[in-house]
Design a protein around this motif. Structure first.
Motif, PDB file in Angstrom:
ATOM      1  N   SER A  90     -41.804  34.059  22.830  1.00  0.00           N
ATOM      2  CA  SER A  90     -42.875  32.914  22.709  1.00  0.00           C
ATOM      3  C   SER A  90     -42.629  32.494  21.293  1.00  0.00           C
ATOM      4  CB  SER A  90     -44.228  33.734  22.552  1.00  0.00           C
ATOM      5  OG  SER A  90     -44.691  34.579  21.532  1.00  0.00           O
ATOM      6  N   PRO A  91     -43.428  31.410  21.151  1.00  0.00           N
ATOM      7  CA  PRO A  91     -43.521  30.826  19.525  1.00  0.00           C
ATOM      8  C   PRO A  91     -44.067  31.920  18.529  1.00  0.00           C
ATOM      9  CG  PRO A  91     -44.243  29.131  21.412  1.00  0.00           C
ATOM     10  CD  PRO A  91     -44.086  30.491  21.814  1.00  0.00           C
ATOM     11  N   ARG A  92     -44.732  32.960  18.852  1.00  0.00           N
ATOM     12  CA  ARG A  92     -45.031  33.832  18.007  1.00  0.00           C
ATOM     13  C   ARG A  92     -43.984  35.024  17.813  1.00  0.00           C
ATOM     14  NH1 ARG A  92     -48.110  31.567  20.716  1.00  0.00           N
ATOM     15  NH2 ARG A  92     -48.343  33.038  22.727  1.00  0.00           N
ATOM     16  N   GLU A 127     -40.861  23.083  25.430  1.00  0.00           N
ATOM     17  CA  GLU A 127     -42.375  22.570  25.428  1.00  0.00           C
ATOM     18  C   GLU A 127     -43.080  23.640  26.651  1.00  0.00           C
ATOM     19  OE1 GLU A 127     -40.636  20.746  29.217  1.00  0.00           O
ATOM     20  OE2 GLU A 127     -39.893  20.821  27.225  1.00  0.00           O
ATOM     21  N   HIS A 129     -43.427  26.637  26.604  1.00  0.00           N
ATOM     22  CA  HIS A 129     -44.014  27.679  25.611  1.00  0.00           C
ATOM     23  C   HIS A 129     -45.567  27.329  25.114  1.00  0.00           C
ATOM     24  CE1 HIS A 129     -40.436  30.261  25.473  1.00  0.00           C
ATOM     25  NE2 HIS A 129     -39.584  29.292  25.484  1.00  0.00           N
ATOM     26  N   GLU A 131     -48.486  25.753  22.957  1.00  0.00           N
ATOM     27  CA  GLU A 131     -48.728  25.589  21.573  1.00  0.00           C
ATOM     28  C   GLU A 131     -47.881  26.232  20.640  1.00  0.00           C
ATOM     29  OE1 GLU A 131     -52.525  26.118  18.546  1.00  0.00           O
ATOM     30  OE2 GLU A 131     -52.747  26.210  20.645  1.00  0.00           O
ATOM     31  N   GLY A 132     -47.277  25.688  19.606  1.00  0.00           N
ATOM     32  CA  GLY A 132     -46.247  26.025  18.850  1.00  0.00           C
ATOM     33  C   GLY A 132     -44.671  25.973  19.114  1.00  0.00           C
ATOM     34  N   TRP A 133     -44.590  25.458  20.169  1.00  0.00           N
ATOM     35  CA  TRP A 133     -43.144  25.236  20.553  1.00  0.00           C
ATOM     36  C   TRP A 133     -42.203  24.524  19.931  1.00  0.00           C
ATOM     37  CZ3 TRP A 133     -40.374  20.954  21.303  1.00  0.00           C
ATOM     38  CH2 TRP A 133     -41.327  19.633  21.399  1.00  0.00           C
ATOM     39  N   GLN A 134     -42.889  23.700  19.113  1.00  0.00           N
ATOM     40  CA  GLN A 134     -42.031  23.048  17.794  1.00  0.00           C
ATOM     41  C   GLN A 134     -41.369  23.802  17.061  1.00  0.00           C
ATOM     42  OE1 GLN A 134     -45.201  21.872  18.700  1.00  0.00           O
ATOM     43  NE2 GLN A 134     -45.205  20.050  19.337  1.00  0.00           N
ATOM     44  N   GLY A 135     -42.251  24.976  16.631  1.00  0.00           N
ATOM     45  CA  GLY A 135     -41.790  25.855  15.591  1.00  0.00           C
ATOM     46  C   GLY A 135     -40.674  26.742  16.225  1.00  0.00           C
ATOM     47  N   LEU A 136     -40.686  27.094  17.394  1.00  0.00           N
ATOM     48  CA  LEU A 136     -39.740  27.796  18.038  1.00  0.00           C
ATOM     49  C   LEU A 136     -38.435  27.216  18.127  1.00  0.00           C
ATOM     50  CD1 LEU A 136     -39.073  30.434  19.962  1.00  0.00           C
ATOM     51  CD2 LEU A 136     -39.824  29.033  21.936  1.00  0.00           C
TER      52      LEU A 136
END
Length: 158
Positions: A90-92, A127, A129, A131-136
């Motif tokens: 995940s993005p986390r 996308e 993933h 919310e936060g996919w851009q950081g990933l």
């Protein structure tokens, strides 16, 4: 070399001075030498990173205590020209348990002669993933992401 056209896809490539079959074999059979040990979601040190070479195979890290952390599933295994696997992170930077939120990594091995292989990597559908996919995307695009994996791949292939 990154050549992204779509923000939800990270694209990069490398050219190796090895035959096509060797490039494919090194990536799948020596994946443990490619994946950095510091990329670790286990609670203990990694003893081995495993790429199971078959459709339905797992990609996982095995800890020094025998525990396992699966972070990918092999979707296509077409020696010696193509691999596709999921990115279940995940993005986390935690394991993604919902397969609809996984992105995909496609790797193509293209002969440019008897002893030269171009390896193209697309990490797509980021996308999914949420919310936060851009950081990933930035993480896998950055120096500690796919460029590091491909550098280590080139070293293992020599």
């Amino acid at each position: 070399m990154s050549i992204d056209a779509d923000p939800a896809t990270v694209t990069t490539e490398i050219t190796l001075e090895v035959p096509l079959e060797r490039a494919f074999r090194v990536f799948t059979e020596r994946f443990d030498q490619i994946k950095p040990r510091e990329h670790n979601m286990l609670g203990v040190d990694i003893a081995q990173s495993v790429f199971e070479p078959k459709v339905g195979g797992r990609i996982f890290d095995r800890g020094v205590d025998g525990s396992e952390c699966q972070w990918g599933r092999v979707l296509a295994y077409e020696p010696p020209t193509r691999l596709v696997f999921t990115w279940d992170i995940s993005p986390r930077w935690q394991i993604e348990t919902d397969p609809t939120h996984a992105s995909e990594v496609e790797i193509r091995f293209i002969a440019e002669g008897e002893r030269r292989t171009r390896v193209e990597l697309d990490h797509r559908n980021l996308e999914r993933h949420g919310e936060g996919w851009q950081g990933l995307a930035e993480g896998v695009r950055g120096d500690q992401g796919w460029p590091l994996y491909l550098q280590r791949f080139a070293e293992a292939a020599r």
